[in-house]
Motif scaffolding. Structure first.
Motif, mmCIF file in Angstrom:
data_model
loop_
_atom_site.group_PDB
_atom_site.id
_atom_site.type_symbol
_atom_site.label_atom_id
_atom_site.label_comp_id
_atom_site.label_asym_id
_atom_site.label_seq_id
_atom_site.Cartn_x
_atom_site.Cartn_y
_atom_site.Cartn_z
ATOM 1 N N ILE A 56 -1.938 -8.547 -7.091
ATOM 2 C CA ILE A 56 -2.360 -7.103 -6.281
ATOM 3 C C ILE A 56 -1.705 -7.643 -4.599
ATOM 4 C CG2 ILE A 56 -3.607 -5.820 -4.740
ATOM 5 C CD1 ILE A 56 -4.611 -5.132 -6.883
ATOM 6 N N GLY A 57 -1.778 -8.792 -4.578
ATOM 7 C CA GLY A 57 -0.817 -9.280 -3.576
ATOM 8 C C GLY A 57 0.455 -10.325 -3.519
ATOM 9 N N ALA A 58 0.393 -10.502 -4.945
ATOM 10 C CA ALA A 58 2.491 -10.407 -5.054
ATOM 11 C C ALA A 58 3.043 -8.955 -4.817
ATOM 12 C CB ALA A 58 1.814 -11.504 -6.064
ATOM 13 N N MET A 59 1.996 -8.650 -5.097
ATOM 14 C CA MET A 59 2.956 -6.561 -5.553
ATOM 15 C C MET A 59 3.319 -6.308 -3.478
ATOM 16 S SD MET A 59 1.925 -4.634 -8.346
ATOM 17 C CE MET A 59 1.493 -4.080 -7.701
ATOM 18 N N MET A 60 2.490 -6.674 -3.185
ATOM 19 C CA MET A 60 2.611 -6.195 -1.424
ATOM 20 C C MET A 60 3.659 -6.474 -1.143
ATOM 21 S SD MET A 60 -1.974 -6.032 0.080
ATOM 22 C CE MET A 60 -2.543 -6.018 -1.183
ATOM 23 N N LEU A 61 3.327 -8.245 -0.962
ATOM 24 C CA LEU A 61 4.068 -9.625 -0.436
ATOM 25 C C LEU A 61 5.879 -8.769 -1.103
ATOM 26 C CD1 LEU A 61 2.510 -12.254 -0.641
ATOM 27 C CD2 LEU A 61 2.673 -10.702 1.478
ATOM 28 N N SER A 62 6.115 -8.909 -2.036
ATOM 29 C CA SER A 62 7.347 -8.516 -2.433
ATOM 30 C C SER A 62 7.603 -7.286 -2.295
ATOM 31 C CB SER A 62 7.041 -8.706 -4.410
ATOM 32 O OG SER A 62 6.635 -7.520 -4.973
ATOM 33 N N ALA A 63 6.369 -6.008 -1.996
ATOM 34 C CA ALA A 63 6.474 -4.704 -0.964
ATOM 35 C C ALA A 63 7.128 -4.509 0.017
ATOM 36 C CB ALA A 63 6.268 -3.318 -1.780
ATOM 37 N N ASN A 64 7.590 -6.000 0.633
ATOM 38 C CA ASN A 64 7.776 -5.988 2.391
ATOM 39 C C ASN A 64 6.556 -5.522 2.832
ATOM 40 O OD1 ASN A 64 9.773 -7.369 1.710
ATOM 41 N ND2 ASN A 64 11.591 -5.213 1.587
ATOM 42 N N TRP A 65 5.490 -5.702 2.868
ATOM 43 C CA TRP A 65 4.175 -5.786 4.022
ATOM 44 C C TRP A 65 4.277 -6.594 4.370
ATOM 45 C CZ3 TRP A 65 -0.781 -2.797 2.207
ATOM 46 C CH2 TRP A 65 -0.497 -1.956 0.857
ATOM 47 N N SER A 66 3.718 -7.030 5.684
ATOM 48 C CA SER A 66 3.735 -7.988 6.291
ATOM 49 C C SER A 66 2.432 -8.381 6.532
ATOM 50 C CB SER A 66 3.981 -7.764 7.894
ATOM 51 O OG SER A 66 2.361 -6.212 8.095
ATOM 52 N N PHE A 67 1.528 -10.281 7.196
ATOM 53 C CA PHE A 67 1.048 -10.136 6.629
ATOM 54 C C PHE A 67 -0.280 -9.858 7.105
ATOM 55 C CE2 PHE A 67 3.645 -14.146 5.262
ATOM 56 C CZ PHE A 67 2.961 -14.488 3.560
ATOM 57 N N ASN A 68 0.309 -8.909 8.319
ATOM 58 C CA ASN A 68 -0.904 -8.465 9.273
ATOM 59 C C ASN A 68 -1.437 -6.786 8.477
ATOM 60 O OD1 ASN A 68 -0.907 -9.931 11.273
ATOM 61 N ND2 ASN A 68 0.607 -8.969 12.564
ATOM 62 N N GLN A 69 -0.412 -6.695 7.835
ATOM 63 C CA GLN A 69 -1.158 -5.278 6.684
ATOM 64 C C GLN A 69 -1.660 -5.900 5.385
ATOM 65 O OE1 GLN A 69 3.173 -4.396 5.986
ATOM 66 N NE2 GLN A 69 2.639 -2.120 6.864
#
Length: 103
Positions: A56-69
């Motif tokens: 899920i963390g990898a999917m968030m980062l691949s969806a261009n979520w910022s580290f803050n998000q």
């Protein structure tokens, strides 16, 4: 960084503490005949969460979520865990009260 490092420390401590905490609570929540099954389910669900959490963390980062998000999302599973333990405790207290009153 001054805020991020303590936040990571607190999140890591609490996330890693919830699953073993469930093992300790099993003795209180489950009748003796069901304790092994209850602890086994808690272990399995904890491991499932550990495996899927990385994905899920990898999917968030691949969806261009910022580290803050991402870091703002992390407390949500913790809050769900706290809610579940509180709900189970309330249910257990209600059942014990009904049993002691003979109902």
């Amino acid at each position: 960084m001054a805020v991020l490092c303590p936040l990571v420390l607190v999140l890591g401590f609490t996330i890693n503490g919830i699953n073993p905490g469930c093992y300790a609570l099993a003795a209180q929540f489950y009748p003796t005949r069901m304790r092994a099954t209850g602890v086994s389910w808690a272990t399995g669900i904890g491991r499932f969460g550990a495996i899927t959490g990385a994905g899920i963390g990898a999917m968030m980062l691949s969806a261009n979520w910022s580290f803050n998000q991402v870091f703002m999302f992390l407390p949500i599973p913790l809050l769900v865990g706290v809610w579940a333990v509180c709900a189970k405790r309330r249910h257990g207290l209600r059942v014990n009260a009904e049993q002691s009153s003979g109902g």
